[in-house]
Design a protein around this motif. Sequence first.
Motif, PDB file in Angstrom:
ATOM      1  N   ILE A   3     -30.612  59.946  20.723  1.00  0.00           N
ATOM      2  CA  ILE A   3     -32.029  60.283  20.486  1.00  0.00           C
ATOM      3  C   ILE A   3     -32.835  59.702  21.640  1.00  0.00           C
ATOM      4  CG2 ILE A   3     -31.754  60.427  17.977  1.00  0.00           C
ATOM      5  CD1 ILE A   3     -33.134  57.713  17.723  1.00  0.00           C
ATOM      6  N   SER A   4     -33.779  60.475  22.125  1.00  0.00           N
ATOM      7  CA  SER A   4     -34.470  60.074  23.345  1.00  0.00           C
ATOM      8  C   SER A   4     -35.982  60.229  23.221  1.00  0.00           C
ATOM      9  CB  SER A   4     -33.933  60.934  24.494  1.00  0.00           C
ATOM     10  OG  SER A   4     -34.601  60.603  25.686  1.00  0.00           O
ATOM     11  N   GLY A   5     -36.697  59.153  23.589  1.00  0.00           N
ATOM     12  CA  GLY A   5     -38.159  59.164  23.596  1.00  0.00           C
ATOM     13  C   GLY A   5     -38.662  58.960  25.007  1.00  0.00           C
ATOM     14  N   PRO A   6     -39.994  58.909  25.205  1.00  0.00           N
ATOM     15  CA  PRO A   6     -40.547  58.767  26.551  1.00  0.00           C
ATOM     16  C   PRO A   6     -40.190  57.439  27.238  1.00  0.00           C
ATOM     17  CG  PRO A   6     -42.297  58.786  24.885  1.00  0.00           C
ATOM     18  CD  PRO A   6     -41.015  59.127  24.178  1.00  0.00           C
ATOM     19  N   LYS A   7     -39.934  56.381  26.473  1.00  0.00           N
ATOM     20  CA  LYS A   7     -39.657  55.090  27.107  1.00  0.00           C
ATOM     21  C   LYS A   7     -38.202  54.655  27.053  1.00  0.00           C
ATOM     22  CE  LYS A   7     -42.342  51.452  26.502  1.00  0.00           C
ATOM     23  NZ  LYS A   7     -43.276  50.565  25.762  1.00  0.00           N
ATOM     24  N   GLY A   8     -37.459  55.174  26.094  1.00  0.00           N
ATOM     25  CA  GLY A   8     -36.075  54.720  25.962  1.00  0.00           C
ATOM     26  C   GLY A   8     -35.262  55.650  25.100  1.00  0.00           C
ATOM     27  N   LEU A   9     -33.977  55.356  25.037  1.00  0.00           N
ATOM     28  CA  LEU A   9     -33.104  56.193  24.203  1.00  0.00           C
ATOM     29  C   LEU A   9     -32.058  55.348  23.486  1.00  0.00           C
ATOM     30  CD1 LEU A   9     -30.220  56.426  25.894  1.00  0.00           C
ATOM     31  CD2 LEU A   9     -31.471  58.154  27.162  1.00  0.00           C
ATOM     32  N   PHE A  10     -31.517  55.900  22.433  1.00  0.00           N
ATOM     33  CA  PHE A  10     -30.410  55.277  21.711  1.00  0.00           C
ATOM     34  C   PHE A  10     -29.240  56.248  21.695  1.00  0.00           C
ATOM     35  CE2 PHE A  10     -34.145  53.213  19.746  1.00  0.00           C
ATOM     36  CZ  PHE A  10     -33.828  51.892  20.025  1.00  0.00           C
ATOM     37  N   LYS A  11     -28.081  55.734  22.133  1.00  0.00           N
ATOM     38  CA  LYS A  11     -26.873  56.544  22.111  1.00  0.00           C
ATOM     39  C   LYS A  11     -26.113  56.286  20.819  1.00  0.00           C
ATOM     40  CE  LYS A  11     -26.177  56.505  27.099  1.00  0.00           C
ATOM     41  NZ  LYS A  11     -25.407  55.936  28.214  1.00  0.00           N
ATOM     42  N   ASN A  12     -25.188  57.175  20.514  1.00  0.00           N
ATOM     43  CA  ASN A  12     -24.283  56.951  19.373  1.00  0.00           C
ATOM     44  C   ASN A  12     -24.996  56.727  18.050  1.00  0.00           C
ATOM     45  OD1 ASN A  12     -21.637  57.125  20.415  1.00  0.00           O
ATOM     46  ND2 ASN A  12     -22.074  55.247  21.572  1.00  0.00           N
ATOM     47  N   VAL A  13     -26.067  57.469  17.820  1.00  0.00           N
ATOM     48  CA  VAL A  13     -26.782  57.300  16.548  1.00  0.00           C
ATOM     49  C   VAL A  13     -26.023  58.062  15.469  1.00  0.00           C
ATOM     50  CG1 VAL A  13     -28.960  57.589  15.330  1.00  0.00           C
ATOM     51  CG2 VAL A  13     -28.962  57.081  17.780  1.00  0.00           C
ATOM     52  N   VAL A  14     -25.830  57.396  14.346  1.00  0.00           N
ATOM     53  CA  VAL A  14     -25.005  57.966  13.285  1.00  0.00           C
ATOM     54  C   VAL A  14     -25.726  59.119  12.562  1.00  0.00           C
ATOM     55  CG1 VAL A  14     -25.747  56.335  11.483  1.00  0.00           C
ATOM     56  CG2 VAL A  14     -23.458  57.317  11.384  1.00  0.00           C
ATOM     57  N   ILE A  15     -24.938  60.111  12.199  1.00  0.00           N
ATOM     58  CA  ILE A  15     -25.458  61.234  11.413  1.00  0.00           C
ATOM     59  C   ILE A  15     -24.989  61.028   9.979  1.00  0.00           C
ATOM     60  CG2 ILE A  15     -25.339  63.744  11.061  1.00  0.00           C
ATOM     61  CD1 ILE A  15     -24.747  63.916  14.127  1.00  0.00           C
ATOM     62  N   LEU A  16     -25.908  61.202   9.038  1.00  0.00           N
ATOM     63  CA  LEU A  16     -25.547  61.102   7.622  1.00  0.00           C
ATOM     64  C   LEU A  16     -25.560  62.493   7.005  1.00  0.00           C
ATOM     65  CD1 LEU A  16     -27.485  57.889   6.469  1.00  0.00           C
ATOM     66  CD2 LEU A  16     -25.234  58.073   7.529  1.00  0.00           C
ATOM     67  N   GLY A  17     -24.496  62.804   6.298  1.00  0.00           N
ATOM     68  CA  GLY A  17     -24.390  64.097   5.641  1.00  0.00           C
ATOM     69  C   GLY A  17     -24.697  63.965   4.164  1.00  0.00           C
TER      70      GLY A  17
END
Length: 209
Positions: free
Chosen positions: A71-85
């Motif tokens: 997930i990526s915003g204007p100042k930073g990003l997070f990799k490997n964010v978990v998806i919940l089903g």
Amino acid sequence: MKSLEQLAEIINEVVKRVREETLSFEVEASGRHIHLSREAIDRLFGEGHQLTKVKDLSQPGQFVCQERITISGPKGLFKNVVILGPERKNSQVEVSLTDARELGIRVPIRESGNIEDTPGIVLMNGDKVLHLDKGLIVAKRHIHMTPEDARKNQVENGQIVKVKINSERALIFDDVVVRVSPKFATYMHIDYDEANACGLNKGDRGAII
Ligand SMILES: [Zn+2]
């Protein structure tokens, strides 16, 4: 000899503690996570892709997926964010206020599913990119309750309560929303900012006060 007042005080304290003990519930910390719509899964993983379950969550039918995205915003990003089903009608990204700062986005505190007028965010899986135009929230702290537990606790769906977390760094949270459904198991959910604020460890319990 203790005075009647002192005895009454002791009895009140005992009743209060028994109440807190029997009506208590486990508190779980939710890290940042994503719920995806069918359309979003098609875009990020390919048409017709089915999410892969790796672990069940405490709420019946909810699970952790193997798939991860950035997930990526204007100042930073997070990799490997978990998806919940399972997949949902609308995509929703839940972050903490600390995460929101790192992303560089002002994120409102909302109940899950209430995403009108919320900011969007960019989702990435390799070279596949999806710009969500809304759905980024900080989840409002909440208790999932079965109708039976709601009756025992004398609370209703949507009610706002105070909860004492009996953790290493005990804390009383105000503004906790109770959500009642026969589809739920009774658990309180807070995010990592809140979990750190009360020094939460796995298995810690809370009670409505
Ligand atoms: Zn929850």
